[in-house]
Design an enzyme around this catalytic site. Sequence first.
Site, PDB file in Angstrom:
ATOM      1  N   ILE A 287       0.836  -1.224   0.000  1.00 29.87           N
ATOM      2  CA  ILE A 287       0.000   0.000   0.000  1.00 29.87           C
ATOM      3  C   ILE A 287       0.859   1.257   0.000  1.00 29.87           C
ATOM      4  CG2 ILE A 287      -2.040  -1.006   1.115  1.00 29.87           C
ATOM      5  CD1 ILE A 287      -1.010   0.304   3.771  1.00 29.87           C
ATOM      6  N   CYS A 348      -2.487 -12.366   0.334  1.00 28.19           N
ATOM      7  CA  CYS A 348      -1.405 -11.385   0.290  1.00 28.19           C
ATOM      8  C   CYS A 348      -0.905 -11.313   1.731  1.00 28.19           C
ATOM      9  CB  CYS A 348      -1.894 -10.037  -0.245  1.00 28.19           C
ATOM     10  SG  CYS A 348      -3.494  -9.542   0.336  1.00 28.19           S
ATOM     11  N   ASP A 353      -6.506  -5.889   0.756  1.00 30.18           N
ATOM     12  CA  ASP A 353      -6.189  -4.906  -0.293  1.00 30.18           C
ATOM     13  C   ASP A 353      -5.948  -5.614  -1.628  1.00 30.18           C
ATOM     14  OD1 ASP A 353      -4.483  -3.170   2.248  1.00 30.18           O
ATOM     15  OD2 ASP A 353      -6.258  -2.417   1.210  1.00 30.18           O
ATOM     16  N   ARG A 354      -4.757  -6.192  -1.804  1.00 28.99           N
ATOM     17  CA  ARG A 354      -4.440  -6.827  -3.090  1.00 28.99           C
ATOM     18  C   ARG A 354      -5.340  -8.025  -3.359  1.00 28.99           C
ATOM     19  NH1 ARG A 354       1.884  -6.501  -1.511  1.00 28.99           N
ATOM     20  NH2 ARG A 354       0.868  -6.910   0.490  1.00 28.99           N
TER      21      ARG A 354
HETATM   22  C1  LIG Z   1      11.541  -6.580   9.521  1.00 31.75           C
HETATM   23  C2  LIG Z   1      10.114  -6.100   9.460  1.00 31.75           C
HETATM   24  C3  LIG Z   1       9.469  -6.652   8.219  1.00 31.75           C
HETATM   25  C4  LIG Z   1       8.174  -5.959   7.960  1.00 31.75           C
HETATM   26  O1  LIG Z   1       7.897  -4.851   8.347  1.00 31.75           O
HETATM   27  O2  LIG Z   1       7.277  -6.672   7.242  1.00 31.75           O
HETATM   28  C5  LIG Z   1       6.070  -6.019   7.051  1.00 31.75           C
HETATM   29  C6  LIG Z   1       5.930  -5.776   5.560  1.00 31.75           C
HETATM   30  C7  LIG Z   1       4.543  -5.193   5.381  1.00 31.75           C
HETATM   31  O3  LIG Z   1       3.877  -6.079   4.523  1.00 31.75           O
HETATM   32  P1  LIG Z   1       3.514  -5.601   3.098  1.00 31.75           P
HETATM   33  O4  LIG Z   1       2.747  -6.696   2.443  1.00 31.75           O
HETATM   34  O5  LIG Z   1       4.686  -5.113   2.348  1.00 31.75           O
HETATM   35  O6  LIG Z   1       2.520  -4.327   3.355  1.00 31.75           O
HETATM   36  C8  LIG Z   1       1.255  -4.563   3.942  1.00 31.75           C
HETATM   37  C9  LIG Z   1       0.215  -4.772   2.830  1.00 31.75           C
HETATM   38  O7  LIG Z   1       0.218  -3.634   1.972  1.00 31.75           O
HETATM   39  C10 LIG Z   1      -1.169  -4.930   3.458  1.00 31.75           C
HETATM   40  O8  LIG Z   1      -2.132  -4.986   2.411  1.00 31.75           O
HETATM   41  P2  LIG Z   1      -2.547  -6.431   1.751  1.00 31.75           P
HETATM   42  O9  LIG Z   1      -3.927  -6.748   2.244  1.00 31.75           O
HETATM   43  O10 LIG Z   1      -2.507  -6.172   0.272  1.00 31.75           O
HETATM   44  O11 LIG Z   1      -1.535  -7.415   2.180  1.00 31.75           O
HETATM   45  C11 LIG Z   1      -1.515  -3.736   4.339  1.00 31.75           C
HETATM   46  O12 LIG Z   1      -2.785  -4.009   4.972  1.00 31.75           O
HETATM   47  C12 LIG Z   1      -0.470  -3.550   5.421  1.00 31.75           C
HETATM   48  O13 LIG Z   1      -0.786  -2.389   6.160  1.00 31.75           O
HETATM   49  C13 LIG Z   1       0.919  -3.371   4.802  1.00 31.75           C
HETATM   50  O14 LIG Z   1       1.878  -3.299   5.837  1.00 31.75           O
HETATM   51  O15 LIG Z   1       6.854  -4.815   5.097  1.00 31.75           O
HETATM   52  C14 LIG Z   1       7.503  -5.195   3.989  1.00 31.75           C
HETATM   53  O16 LIG Z   1       7.454  -6.341   3.556  1.00 31.75           O
HETATM   54  C15 LIG Z   1       8.240  -4.101   3.336  1.00 31.75           C
HETATM   55  C16 LIG Z   1       9.375  -4.677   2.509  1.00 31.75           C
HETATM   56  C17 LIG Z   1       9.581  -3.841   1.287  1.00 31.75           C
END
Ligand SMILES: CCCC(=O)OC[C@@H](COP(=O)(O)O[C@@H]1[C@H](O)[C@H](OP(=O)(O)O)[C@@H](O)[C@H](O)[C@H]1O)OC(=O)CCC
Length: 529
Positions: A287, A348, A353-354
């Site tokens: 997001i 996801c 979301d996705r």
């Molecule tokens: C060491 C800490 C690791 C960490 O924070 O993991 C957390 C991830 C966050 O996970 P991500 O998938 O990158 O990001 C998440 C997805 O976008 C999710 O939507 P969806 O429903 O589409 O899944 C949202 O609801 C979350 O708020 C968001 O955080 O962050 C990442 O993976 C960023 C890497 C580029």
Amino acid sequence: TISQGDLKLLDGEKVQATAKEVTYLCPFSGPVHGILQITNYRLHFKADDDPPFTVEVPLGTIYRVEKIGGTTSRGENAYGLELYCKDMRNLRFAHKQENHSRRLVYDKLMIYAFPATSSKPFFAFTYKERFDNNGWDIYDPEKEFQRQNVPNECWQITRINEKYELCDTYPALFAVPASVSDEDLKKVATLRSRERIPVLSWVHPKNSASITRASQPNAGLVGKTRNKDDEKYFQAILETNARGHKLIIMDARPKINALANQAKGGGYEMQENYQNTELVFLDIANIHVMRESLRKLKDICYPTIDDVHWLTNLENTHWLDYIKVILSGAVKIADAVDRCRISVVVHCSDGWDRTSQLTALAMLLLDPYYRTIEGFEVLIEKEWTSFGHKFQQRYGHGDKNHADDQRSPVFLQFIDCVWQVTKQFPCAFEFNEHFLITVLDHLTSCLFGTFLYNSECQRAKEDVKVKTVSLWTYINTRLTEFKNPLYAPHLHQHVLFPVASMRRLDLWTRYYIRWNPTMQPQESEEQRS
Ligand SMILES: CCCC(=O)OC[C@@H](COP(=O)(O)O[C@@H]1[C@H](O)[C@H](OP(=O)(O)O)[C@@H](O)[C@H](O)[C@H]1O)OC(=O)CCC
């Protein structure tokens, strides 16, 4: 409706502030003098001169209000307000210092544009218009399941979540394999992020392959013991497809993000533990990436467009790259389910979301019912609102904190993908472009209850179906406005496979560049002499 000046007030709408001698600083035609009015629903500016030039925006569509200039500012129009809007524009108004109208307007905006912060009700609860149909009746989960011939020998509708006790971000009713017990479901729920277990989105009417949706497993860092209950549940899903010999897990994320989530107890299914299962990553970014991309897109679209560098600037936003990767994910799901007759589990990180983007788009491609106006309304109620897409958080409804990093244009991206498909199949949809833009306008207006709050459970608690009007009530009272004259359903009962290639995608300029009049080509110097 009572008309006041040029403002035709809605039932329940009241003027809260009127400021005369205000100047709208139009970025295209220059300063315009007029009267500015704030009601409990919208901002309305009416120019003094003729023809009556008006500017209007629902207060819910404003995400930021900034004061410009101070009492010492002396420059022409250097003192006033700037409003940043979620519909791709900003509005600047200049006030006279002496009549203190800026203070009045600012104070009323703070109260009525940010009701979540000022603990006022959303205008949707004040809007008392009466209609002859009730859009809240459009979506009945059991009727929609019946249309898919569920329940049947493979799928059951469980009532385990009737009081949202298993998962409070899921709908009260959902369908799971007929062979699993409520006890099994409770075990599987402990293994999925926020208890969002794999449940049925759509089953193919002919080959019984299915689309199920979920959040990520609480796999945690590799090395954790296997998860028998989850593996058994996936086998149960596999067996719902008579001829099914395989199950594909479509993880919407880039693999690197799925791995990163392991550090927070999330992660993905280890393929070797799930028999006859293939795991595919669809590479859709999170997001935060999408929020940043739309910010860049707004920057190059409003107020001025650098025509010379347009294509380079558009490419640098990556907006169309993300539209492409989402569309191709949906095409992969539709292809697996229809052509290969293989059931797909989509997830996801959080599954709101996705996952919603992918299941809804794939179902739109696979099932012509969702390409009708009623079917599309059902699709949004089912795959978006009932499955807990956090509309309030993603669009900051009524919230003053415009910097909240939970905001993201995920639903706008979905509607953009739908628009792309309508461009490639102009006769396959009952609705037109005006319908899609109207849905987006009321995604942020807070005039209707449809997109308020973050889950079905919260909307039930707030009794929105009784206390507010559904967007579909409004739409369905004026259907002719939203119908596509080219619609030819008899020619489009088949699955649509859009081409998700950059050369076939367009920027949706009727939405993103809706406020810039068709820019007249600048006359060159010699032409003028
Ligand atoms: C060491 C800490 C690791 C960490 O924070 O993991 C957390 C991830 C966050 O996970 P991500 O998938 O990158 O990001 C998440 C997805 O976008 C999710 O939507 P969806 O429903 O589409 O899944 C949202 O609801 C979350 O708020 C968001 O955080 O962050 C990442 O993976 C960023 C890497 C580029």
